[in-house]
Write an enzyme that holds these catalytic residues in place. Structure first.
Site, PDB file in Angstrom:
ATOM      1  N   ASP A 103       0.858  -1.179   0.000  1.00  0.00           N
ATOM      2  CA  ASP A 103       0.000   0.000   0.000  1.00  0.00           C
ATOM      3  C   ASP A 103       0.898   1.234   0.000  1.00  0.00           C
ATOM      4  O   ASP A 103       1.765   1.377   0.860  1.00  0.00           O
ATOM      5  CB  ASP A 103      -0.901  -0.009   1.236  1.00  0.00           C
ATOM      6  CG  ASP A 103      -1.950   1.082   1.180  1.00  0.00           C
ATOM      7  OD1 ASP A 103      -3.077   0.793   0.737  1.00  0.00           O
ATOM      8  OD2 ASP A 103      -1.645   2.220   1.578  1.00  0.00           O
ATOM      9  N   LEU A 104       0.695   2.111  -0.980  1.00  0.00           N
ATOM     10  CA  LEU A 104       1.503   3.321  -1.049  1.00  0.00           C
ATOM     11  C   LEU A 104       1.215   4.217   0.158  1.00  0.00           C
ATOM     12  O   LEU A 104       0.049   4.440   0.506  1.00  0.00           O
ATOM     13  CB  LEU A 104       1.222   4.086  -2.336  1.00  0.00           C
ATOM     14  CG  LEU A 104       1.883   3.549  -3.604  1.00  0.00           C
ATOM     15  CD1 LEU A 104       1.365   4.275  -4.822  1.00  0.00           C
ATOM     16  CD2 LEU A 104       3.386   3.673  -3.523  1.00  0.00           C
ATOM     17  N   ASP A 146      -4.627   2.505  -4.230  1.00  0.00           N
ATOM     18  CA  ASP A 146      -3.157   2.440  -4.175  1.00  0.00           C
ATOM     19  C   ASP A 146      -2.698   1.116  -3.576  1.00  0.00           C
ATOM     20  O   ASP A 146      -1.598   1.030  -3.038  1.00  0.00           O
ATOM     21  CB  ASP A 146      -2.612   3.611  -3.351  1.00  0.00           C
ATOM     22  CG  ASP A 146      -3.143   3.612  -1.920  1.00  0.00           C
ATOM     23  OD1 ASP A 146      -4.245   3.090  -1.698  1.00  0.00           O
ATOM     24  OD2 ASP A 146      -2.455   4.129  -1.027  1.00  0.00           O
TER      25      ASP A 146
END
Length: 231
Positions: A103-104, A146
């Site tokens: 996950d960004l 994301d």
């Protein structure tokens, strides 16, 4: 085809053919044998129709069902299919595999400050880097937003997994240039190992997801294993 015609007097099916310019086209073909008075084949009659566009349309539909439209990576459906195949392969080869949830970090801030167009550009560039960094046979997929997920195959121990992830994140998290300035992406990663952490594919994904949220809770830019290390 000719065996069927010899035995039954006809054949029907689909074939790919080639034009003089080298391009391929698909046809639906029906060939029937015509017999003379002595019941010997005198000639054949073939009826064909061009189904190239149908094939292209079907390929497009199949692709859209399995590929993320923004990044071109496999989507959740295709990832799940590959995970099921990978589990069977790991059982046959007596190896381990890793599911890695990425996950960004602070992605919402990128959208808020730079706009959704820049956010999409970051996602696309990050996806390209992930896909370039993984090994042949591994899978990088986008689940949505994301969130990305990796499938790493043929692992012998946890150290090998850690080495691969370190290389992947180093390549993926290099600065991404935007019109205003550069983004320095980082990712929170959760890792679950098959079969030591779970033997059911859906459970493996869920454990990797949970481990990723633990990485988020530490402020991001961490990799957390759930938690069975393999020797």
């Amino acid at each position: 085809m000719w065996q069927a015609i010899d035995e039954h007097g006809q054949w029907q099916g689909e074939v790919w053919n080639q034009k003089e310019n080298g391009s391929l086209y698909a046809i639906k073909l029906n060939i029937s044998a015509v017999y003379d008075a002595r019941q010997e084949i005198s000639h054949y009659i073939g009826i064909m129709s061009d189904i190239t566009q149908q094939k292209l349309d079907l390929a497009s539909i199949t692709k859209s069902a399995h590929i993320d439209s923004l990044t071109g990576l496999p989507n959740r459906l295709l990832f799940t299919d590959r995970l099921l195949q990978a589990v069977a392969q790991a059982d046959r080869n007596k190896t381990f595999l890793a599911v890695c949830f990425l996950d960004l970090d602070h992605f919402k801030k990128i959208n808020d400050v730079h706009g959704h167009q820049s956010g999409d550009a970051v996602l696309k560039e990050f996806a390209i880097r992930l896909d370039t960094a993984i090994r042949t046979g591994d899978t990088a997929a986008r689940l949505g937003g994301d969130e990305f997920i990796l499938l790493l195959l043929g692992l012998k121990n946890s150290a090998e997994c850690a080495t691969i992830l370190k290389r992947i994140t180093h390549m993926a998290c290099q600065p991404i240039p935007l019109p205003a300035n550069a983004i320095f992406p980082t990712a929170s990663i959760g890792v679950a190992i098959y079969p030591t952490d779970a033997t059911i594919p859906n459970n493996l994904v869920a454990l990797a997801d949970t481990a990723m949220y633990h990485a988020k809770a530490l402020g991001g830019n961490h990799t957390i294993y759930h938690h069975t290390k393999i020797a």
